[in-house]
Structures are given as structure tokens and as C-alpha cells.
Scaffold this active site. Structure first.
Site: not given
Ligand code: GLU
Length: 423
Positions: A113, A225-230
């Protein structure tokens, strides 16, 4: 000692929480102490200083990290976050979770990360581009399609991935799309990557409901959380599973309508005004209150440490589907498990993102792109299999789903460490 002092004393950082979880899994599995000691520490950490000329002519210094946690199963993989509250410990924790996430999805990757301490909401596009390129200049030697492959995460976008891929390609003197995933489609991105995290989460919610014999049509859902995932999750849960989205929130607060909200209309409103707050026909709820609403499914899709020992008792949902990374503390986990709340842990629930990142990387290195339907079918198959495998350990060990996922991940990582002769 006062009450506050006790609380402060017990507060552990996110990475210490992860280490506790690893310790717990190790003791349940009776893991060999040598493997255990390797798995509770990151393999490599990179810290960089990032100078940036701001639009008003000042020179500002930012701090960035990349933590490569474990590469036993393949090149390390994981997103890059741009956030003012980033710390090395959050990046360490998230890198560890990426290791487990890739392992339970059976992807040929280890975990990593990255993060830069910055507030992208206060930066111009030119400043963001310069900062992204400088970050790659500082770490590119440690990256590569066969070494470490970044991706988007909190507040990083396909455009940022495009700049980073371009910078890496320039430095290497080649066109190298496989170094990073989550790119725009025209630059080697995969169809279906944009909603992959949400879609993967929706597939596991569907499987969890099947196991719990829970009706999804009309089930009440709150999304923090209403971003990409939410936002994609809200839309897909409504469209594909017939669930009723009753509350959503973003960093400024939330909205609640027990009769149901139209998730697409809310998304359009947020795009126009910058927030879901003040969307017509709904009452205001805070980001804390939204967690405690009377709903069937709660989806924390914002940041870590939201459901804690303090509020876990007041959670009413039957299922908590963690689209965010680390939204539930270990103390809360225990309380929720005792109450019979079914928590789908982050590194299973949000693994759709990295799974389609893997598909993107496969397409990049083979130079052949797949239709969107193929991406969806293969994502569904992988999410369903991972859920079944975690569920089978959940039954075998009689632990919560998070511990079952840990056990599966640790088994897979330690097996390859043994096969490679590392231990
Ligand atoms: N950031 C995303 C996660 O936490 C995707 C990571 C990725 O696609 O490598 O899973």
C-alpha cells in the site's frame, strides 16, 4: 486514573490492531512461530520526501510512503491513498490487508500500500499531477509489473494512475501499462474496473444472504461514504438485488428516508453540489448516526475505525458489509459477533477492486482486452468461490468470518513461503 486516561491507554494504532488479529489467527491455527514472526512485520518500507512547487509559487514538502508487506505469492499489489490523515501505521495495516486480500482471492500477488500525506481537495490538477509524478520518480526502482503494482485508493483516480504510468514509462524508456492498474480504459484500463469494488461487495452480500436465508428484495440498506465504492454499491444493490437504500452519507454528513432514496439521483445531486446533504425529501443524519439506523444491511464504505467498542452495541443491522478498509475495531468485532451480527470482513468484501485490477494486469501483459461481460462473470465466480472457502473455515473453526478469512489467507501465504524454502 480517569476514564479518559484508560481509553487513551488502550488505544492502539491500526497496524497494532492488524498484528493482534494475526496473533489471534496464529494461535487458533497453531502457526509455526517462525512463520508467525515473519507475517506480523512488513517486508519493506519506503519513505520519501516530495517537494512541490505550488500554484502560488511556494515550495512545499510532502511526505509519502510505500509499504511492501509480503511478496511470497507474487509481486506486491495495492493502492495509493492521498489523505491528510495518512500515517505510516495506516499504510502498514493496509499493506498487510492487501496481502490477505490477494491470498483469499487466490491472485498471484503479495500485498502493498502507498500513501501521501496531502489534501487533494485543496490542490489544483497541476499540483496533483506534479506530486504524483514526483512520487513515482522517488520509488520507481521498487515498482514494476513483476515487482510491485499500485492502483487507486482513497482520493486517487484513473487520471492519477495515468500520470503515474506515464512517469514510470518515461523513466524506464518503454510503454509499460502493466505497472499500475485502475487506469482510464483508453490507456489500458479494464472494462468494469470502475465499479469493481462495489460489484464484488454486492456479490458477496448476495452469497451471505443466501447462507443466512435473508430476503434481499426490499431489504433496508444504509451506506456510510458515497464515494466510488459506496455510490456504485447503492446503485447496484438497488438495481440488481432489489434492496432499498434508505440512508447514505459523505464527509459532510448524511441523509435518511425510511421510504427509500433513489441512489442514482442522489449521486447526480452529489456530483452537482459536492455533497449528498440537502438532497430533497430526506432528513439529515450525521456520519455516526447513520451507523445506528434501523436497517438490515449496513455498508461502511468510508474510512477506518467507524464501528468501535463505543457504538457497536447500538448497531441494528443484521449484516455489516465492509466496503471500506478497517471500519470495525477488534473490540467492536467481538461485540458484533456476540450479538449475532454477520460482518463480512473488508478484505473479502472489498476484494472486487483488486480482482479486476488483476484482470487489468493480465490484459495488459497479454496485450488483449476482454469484454465487460467476461469481467463481470469472472469477478462473480472469484467472489463466490472466496466467500464459500471462507465460510467453510468459519464453520470448521467456529470463529467469526474475519478470523476465518485470516486463517485462509495465512494458510495460503505460509504454504508458499514453505514451498519457496523461506522457512
Ligand atoms: N485500493 C484497492 C484495495 O484496497 C484496490 C487495490 C488494487 O487494485 O491493487 O483493494
Amino acid at each position: 486514573m480517569t476514564q479518559t486516561e484508560v481509553v487513551l491507554e488502550e488505544k492502539v494504532n491500526l497496524f497494532q490492531q492488524v498484528q493482534r488479529q494475526i496473533d489471534q489467527a496464529a494461535s487458533i491455527m497453531q502457526l509455526e512461530p517462525g512463520i508467525h514472526s515473519i507475517l506480523r512485520e512488513p517486508m519493506r518500507e519506503i519513505r520519501v520526501s516530495l517537494p512541490l512547487k505550488t500554484d502560488d509559487g511556494r515550495l512545499r514538502l510532502f511526505e509519502g510512503f510505500r509499504v511492501q508487506y509480503n511478496d511470497a505469492r507474487g509481486p506486491t499489489k495495492g493502492g495509493i491513498r492521498f489523505h491528510p490523515d495518512e500515517t505510516i501505521d495506516t499504510v502498514r495495516a493496509l499493506a498487510a490487508w492487501m496481502t490477505w486480500k490477494c491470498a483469499i482471492m487466490d491472485l498471484p500477488y503479495g500485498g502493498a500500500k502507498g500513501g501521501i500525506i496531502c489534501n487533494p481537495k485543496e490542490m489544483s490538477s497541476r499540483e496533483l499531477e506534479a506530486l504524483s509524478r514526483t512520487y513515482i520518480d522517488k520509488i520507481y526502482d521498487f515498482l514494476g509489473p513483476e515487482k510491485d503494482i499500485p492502483a487507486p485508493d482513497v482520493y486517487t483516480t484513473p487520471q492519477i494512475m495515468a500520470w503515474m504510468m506515464d512517469e514510470y514509462s518515461k523513466l524506464r524508456g518503454c510503454y509499460c501499462p502493466g505497472v499500475i492498474t485502475g487506469k482510464p480504459i483508453s490507456l489500458g484500463g479494464s472494462l468494469g474496473r470502475d465499479d469493481a469494488t462495489a460489484r464484488g461487495g454486492v456479490y458477496v452480500v448476495r452469497e451471505a444472504a443466501r447462507w443466512l436465508k435473508m430476503e434481499l428484495s426490499g431489504a433496508r440498506v444504509a451506506v456510510q461514504g458515497y464515494g466510488n465504492a459506496g455510490s456504485f454499491a447503492a446503485v447496484l444493490l438497488g438495481k440488481e438485488l432489489g434492496a432499498k437504500i434508505v440512508a447514505v452519507s459523505d464527509s459532510r454528513g448524511g441523509i435518511y428516508n425510511p421510504q427509500g432514496l433513489d441512489p442514482t439521483a442522489v449521486l447526480q445531486y452529489k456530483k452537482k453540489t459536492g455533497s449528498v446533504v440537502d438532497f430533497g425529501g430526506a432528513e439529515f443524519v450525521s456520519n455516526k448516526e447513520i451507523l445506528e439506523l434501523d436497517v438490515d444491511i449496513l455498508i461502511p464504505a468510508a474510512l477506518e475505525d467507524q464501528i468501535t467498542g463505543e457504538n457497536a452495541d447500538r448497531i441494528k443491522a443484521r449484516v455489516v458489509a465492509e466496503l471500506a478498509n478497517g471500519p470495525t475495531t477488534p473490540e467492536a468485532d467481538k461485540l458484533l459477533h456476540e450479538k449475532g451480527v454477520f460482518v463480512i470482513p473488508d478484505f473479502l468484501c472489498n476484494a472486487g477492486g483488486v480482482t479486476v485490477s488483476y484482470f487489468e494486469w493480465v490484459q495488459n501483459i497479454s496485450g488483449y482486452s476482454w469484454p465487460g461481460e467476461t469481467v463481470k462473470q469472472r469477478l462473480d465466480a472469484r467472489m463466490t468461490t472466496a466467500f464459500e472457502q471462507v465460510l467453510s473455515l468459519f464453520k470448521e473453526y467456529e470463529v467469526d468470518l474475519r478470523m476465518a478469512a485470516y486463517i485462509l489467507a495465512i494458510k495460503r501465504v505460509s504454504e508458499v513461503m514453505q514451498l519457496r524454502g523461506w522457512i
